[in-house]
Structures are given as C-alpha cells and as structure tokens.
Scaffold this motif. Structure first.
Motif, mmCIF file in Angstrom:
data_model
loop_
_atom_site.group_PDB
_atom_site.id
_atom_site.type_symbol
_atom_site.label_atom_id
_atom_site.label_comp_id
_atom_site.label_asym_id
_atom_site.label_seq_id
_atom_site.Cartn_x
_atom_site.Cartn_y
_atom_site.Cartn_z
ATOM 1 N N GLN A 1 0.815 -1.215 0.000
ATOM 2 C CA GLN A 1 0.000 0.000 0.000
ATOM 3 C C GLN A 1 0.846 1.262 0.000
ATOM 4 O OE1 GLN A 1 -1.389 -1.963 3.341
ATOM 5 N NE2 GLN A 1 -3.549 -1.991 2.751
ATOM 6 N N THR A 2 1.875 1.279 0.858
ATOM 7 C CA THR A 2 2.839 2.388 0.891
ATOM 8 C C THR A 2 4.207 1.771 1.167
ATOM 9 O OG1 THR A 2 2.698 2.800 3.281
ATOM 10 C CG2 THR A 2 1.053 3.915 1.879
ATOM 11 N N GLY A 3 5.204 2.609 1.366
ATOM 12 C CA GLY A 3 6.517 2.085 1.697
ATOM 13 C C GLY A 3 6.544 1.350 3.021
ATOM 14 N N ALA A 4 5.626 1.698 3.947
ATOM 15 C CA ALA A 4 5.619 1.086 5.279
ATOM 16 C C ALA A 4 4.438 0.154 5.505
ATOM 17 C CB ALA A 4 5.613 2.172 6.348
ATOM 18 N N LEU A 5 3.434 0.198 4.635
ATOM 19 C CA LEU A 5 2.215 -0.589 4.836
ATOM 20 C C LEU A 5 2.068 -1.651 3.755
ATOM 21 C CD1 LEU A 5 -0.442 2.154 5.689
ATOM 22 C CD2 LEU A 5 0.360 0.368 7.234
ATOM 23 N N TYR B 1 0.045 -5.156 7.885
ATOM 24 C CA TYR B 1 1.348 -4.942 8.509
ATOM 25 C C TYR B 1 1.767 -3.480 8.392
ATOM 26 C CZ TYR B 1 1.848 -10.019 8.395
ATOM 27 O OH TYR B 1 1.665 -11.367 8.571
ATOM 28 N N LEU B 2 2.409 -2.977 9.440
ATOM 29 C CA LEU B 2 3.043 -1.665 9.449
ATOM 30 C C LEU B 2 4.500 -1.878 9.820
ATOM 31 C CD1 LEU B 2 3.173 1.456 9.527
ATOM 32 C CD2 LEU B 2 2.464 1.294 11.943
ATOM 33 N N THR B 3 5.414 -1.555 8.904
ATOM 34 C CA THR B 3 6.844 -1.703 9.183
ATOM 35 C C THR B 3 7.406 -0.373 9.698
ATOM 36 O OG1 THR B 3 7.452 -1.161 6.898
ATOM 37 C CG2 THR B 3 7.119 -3.490 7.421
ATOM 38 N N PHE B 4 8.415 -0.468 10.550
ATOM 39 C CA PHE B 4 9.067 0.727 11.092
ATOM 40 C C PHE B 4 10.474 0.326 11.538
ATOM 41 C CE2 PHE B 4 6.676 -1.367 14.398
ATOM 42 C CZ PHE B 4 7.476 -1.338 15.521
ATOM 43 N N ASN B 5 11.202 1.267 12.133
ATOM 44 C CA ASN B 5 12.562 1.005 12.595
ATOM 45 C C ASN B 5 13.432 0.532 11.422
ATOM 46 O OD1 ASN B 5 14.718 0.694 14.385
ATOM 47 N ND2 ASN B 5 14.047 -1.342 15.058
ATOM 48 N N ARG C 1 13.012 -3.020 10.106
ATOM 49 C CA ARG C 1 13.471 -4.159 10.895
ATOM 50 C C ARG C 1 12.396 -4.625 11.874
ATOM 51 N NH1 ARG C 1 18.662 -2.755 13.933
ATOM 52 N NH2 ARG C 1 17.444 -0.878 14.373
ATOM 53 N N SER C 2 11.342 -3.820 12.060
ATOM 54 C CA SER C 2 10.265 -4.136 12.990
ATOM 55 C C SER C 2 8.933 -4.020 12.268
ATOM 56 C CB SER C 2 10.272 -3.165 14.181
ATOM 57 O OG SER C 2 11.540 -3.133 14.799
ATOM 58 N N TYR C 3 7.939 -4.734 12.803
ATOM 59 C CA TYR C 3 6.594 -4.584 12.235
ATOM 60 C C TYR C 3 5.538 -4.833 13.300
ATOM 61 C CZ TYR C 3 6.325 -9.722 11.893
ATOM 62 O OH TYR C 3 6.317 -11.062 12.176
ATOM 63 N N ALA C 4 4.381 -4.196 13.083
ATOM 64 C CA ALA C 4 3.181 -4.451 13.878
ATOM 65 C C ALA C 4 2.145 -5.053 12.938
ATOM 66 C CB ALA C 4 2.664 -3.155 14.496
ATOM 67 N N ARG C 5 1.290 -5.931 13.484
ATOM 68 C CA ARG C 5 0.325 -6.650 12.649
ATOM 69 C C ARG C 5 -1.066 -6.587 13.272
ATOM 70 N NH1 ARG C 5 -1.708 -11.407 13.679
ATOM 71 N NH2 ARG C 5 -0.025 -11.888 15.158
ATOM 72 N N LEU C 6 -2.070 -6.361 12.432
ATOM 73 C CA LEU C 6 -3.486 -6.477 12.795
ATOM 74 C C LEU C 6 -4.116 -7.453 11.818
ATOM 75 C CD1 LEU C 6 -6.157 -5.572 14.193
ATOM 76 C CD2 LEU C 6 -6.296 -3.772 12.440
ATOM 77 N N SER C 7 -4.871 -8.431 12.334
ATOM 78 C CA SER C 7 -5.449 -9.432 11.437
ATOM 79 C C SER C 7 -6.899 -9.715 11.798
ATOM 80 C CB SER C 7 -4.636 -10.730 11.475
ATOM 81 O OG SER C 7 -4.653 -11.300 12.768
ATOM 82 N N TYR C 8 -7.642 -10.140 10.792
ATOM 83 C CA TYR C 8 -9.018 -10.618 10.990
ATOM 84 C C TYR C 8 -9.257 -11.782 10.035
ATOM 85 C CZ TYR C 8 -13.993 -11.234 10.670
ATOM 86 O OH TYR C 8 -15.245 -11.806 10.676
ATOM 87 N N HIS C 9 -9.863 -12.868 10.556
ATOM 88 C CA HIS C 9 -10.216 -14.016 9.737
ATOM 89 C C HIS C 9 -11.593 -14.535 10.142
ATOM 90 C CE1 HIS C 9 -5.815 -13.975 9.291
ATOM 91 N NE2 HIS C 9 -6.068 -14.452 8.091
ATOM 92 N N VAL D 1 -9.609 -12.190 15.656
ATOM 93 C CA VAL D 1 -8.908 -10.911 15.573
ATOM 94 C C VAL D 1 -7.553 -11.078 16.261
ATOM 95 C CG1 VAL D 1 -8.932 -8.473 16.215
ATOM 96 C CG2 VAL D 1 -11.070 -9.616 15.606
ATOM 97 N N GLY D 2 -6.487 -10.643 15.590
ATOM 98 C CA GLY D 2 -5.161 -10.810 16.158
ATOM 99 C C GLY D 2 -4.325 -9.548 16.084
ATOM 100 N N LEU D 3 -3.381 -9.432 17.029
ATOM 101 C CA LEU D 3 -2.417 -8.338 17.070
ATOM 102 C C LEU D 3 -1.023 -8.940 17.224
ATOM 103 C CD1 LEU D 3 -4.189 -5.931 19.606
ATOM 104 C CD2 LEU D 3 -4.023 -5.621 17.128
ATOM 105 N N GLY D 4 -0.028 -8.275 16.675
ATOM 106 C CA GLY D 4 1.325 -8.784 16.812
ATOM 107 C C GLY D 4 2.359 -7.670 16.728
ATOM 108 N N LEU D 5 3.514 -7.914 17.338
ATOM 109 C CA LEU D 5 4.642 -6.994 17.274
ATOM 110 C C LEU D 5 5.910 -7.828 17.182
ATOM 111 C CD1 LEU D 5 5.886 -4.109 17.555
ATOM 112 C CD2 LEU D 5 5.980 -4.554 20.024
ATOM 113 N N HIS D 6 6.779 -7.467 16.248
ATOM 114 C CA HIS D 6 8.050 -8.176 16.050
ATOM 115 C C HIS D 6 9.137 -7.112 15.914
ATOM 116 C CE1 HIS D 6 10.586 -11.521 14.598
ATOM 117 N NE2 HIS D 6 11.144 -10.589 13.832
#
Length: 197
Positions: free
Chosen positions: A21-25, A65-69, A72-80, A98-103
């Motif tokens: 979607q974008t450079g970070a999304l 997904y949203l990447t940052f840092n 090297r890092s990402y946050a995740r929001l999911s729905y299934h 519904v899920g959330l994640g951080l790496h």
C-alpha cells in the motif's frame, strides 16, 4: 514415551495475495480450504452424526502490517472468518478471529515477538455431551456452545551462530464458554534450540 497412533490427517489448500500500500504498509489476503480426517475417535453407538469430527473448513481474511525502525520491525493487525462443517454436528461452527502482533529486534541480538488474539467460536448445534451415554452437561446446558478464546504469547529469539537459533517462549490461553464444561486455561513454556542445514 508418546503413543504412535495416528491422530489425524489434514489436506490444506491455501492462496495468498500481498498488496503493497505504501513504503511502510502492506496487507496479505488469504483464503484456506481444509479437509480433516480424524482417526481413533471415541464415538458412542449410533453417535456418528454428532461425534464424528471428520469435515471441511473454509477460512478467509487479511493481515495488515506496518513496518518501522528501518523495516526491521513490524506491527500486525489481522481478521479471519472461518466456517467448519463436519460429519458430526458437535464440531460445526462459525468463527471470528482478531489478532495483534509486534516483532522487533532488541539489544544483544535478541528479537522480541508479542502476539495476542481473540476468537469467538459460535457452535451451531447443542453438544452431544448433554445426552447419554456421556451426559456430562447439566440440563441448563442444553443450548449451543459459544466460546470466547483469548490467547497471548511472548517469544525471545537469538541467533547463536549462522545456523543455530535459541528461543524461549510463553503462551497463555483462556477459553471462556457458555458451557462451563468447556472452560479452561492453558500455559505453555517452550525452550528450543533450532538448526538449519
């Protein structure tokens, strides 16, 4: 030390599409079809239409997904959303997940992964545990089962060498059901040494 009997076979077909979607999304759309064949099931006489777990499920959804840092890092929001249709009515349900994640990397070469999830599983029929010969549910439990499952986990990973990885993890699951027989808590602690070759 564990029994060698086959528990189940699954055949899974899955397709994914990733959209930048974008450079970070970016998002991943997924569709999964699964056929499950269970072995050595405990099925009372004349109970195959309620206890047989063999069946099919379809699951569709997305992970955003949203990447940052510096990516090297990402946050995740999911729905299934999932539907399960089985030979036995005990196992048929519609589900929302519904899920959330951080790496993200930390100091000293350690990587942190955090996940959290909420799943609502709406069973379509009254469970056969309310009838003989099992009859472990009370008369007030003569209604379809509805489960809310909360799951959280934390994992720390560190590369020891080019092909060796050490990880430590903790996962907690809390299943809340309108039928108290299906309420449970589960805690799993894992320490693993993994190698690639």
């Amino acid at each position: 030390m564990l029994d060698n009997d086959r528990f189940s076979d699954w055949v899974t077909l899955r397709s994914n599409a990733t959209i930048q979607q974008t450079g970070a999304l970016f998002a991943t759309l997924s569709l999964r079809y699964r056929f499950s064949d269970y072995f050595n099931q405990f099925i009372p006489p004349d109970g195959r239409d309620v206890r047989d777990r063999d069946g099919r499920s379809v699951r569709a959804g997305f992970d955003q997904y949203l990447t940052f840092n510096k990516k090297r890092s990402y946050a995740r929001l999911s729905y299934h959303y999932e539907v399960s249709r089985n030979d036995g009515s005990d196992w048929e349900y519609d589900s929302h997940h519904v899920g959330l994640g951080l790496h993200t990397p930390l100091r000293w070469g350690i990587t942190l992964s955090l996940t959290g999830a909420f799943q609502r599983r709406d069973y379509l029929h009254v469970n056969s545990f309310s009838a003989a010969p099992l009859a472990v549910l009370t008369p007030k439990d003569d209604r379809p089962r509805l489960d809310d499952r909360l799951t959280g986990s934390i994992r720390l990973t560190r590369s020891l060498w080019r092909s060796l990885t050490l990880s430590a993890a903790y996962m907690h699951t809390r299943n809340r059901s309108n039928l108290s027989f299906f309420d449970y808590r589960r805690n799993i602690v894992t320490l693993a040494l993994s190698g690639r070759y």
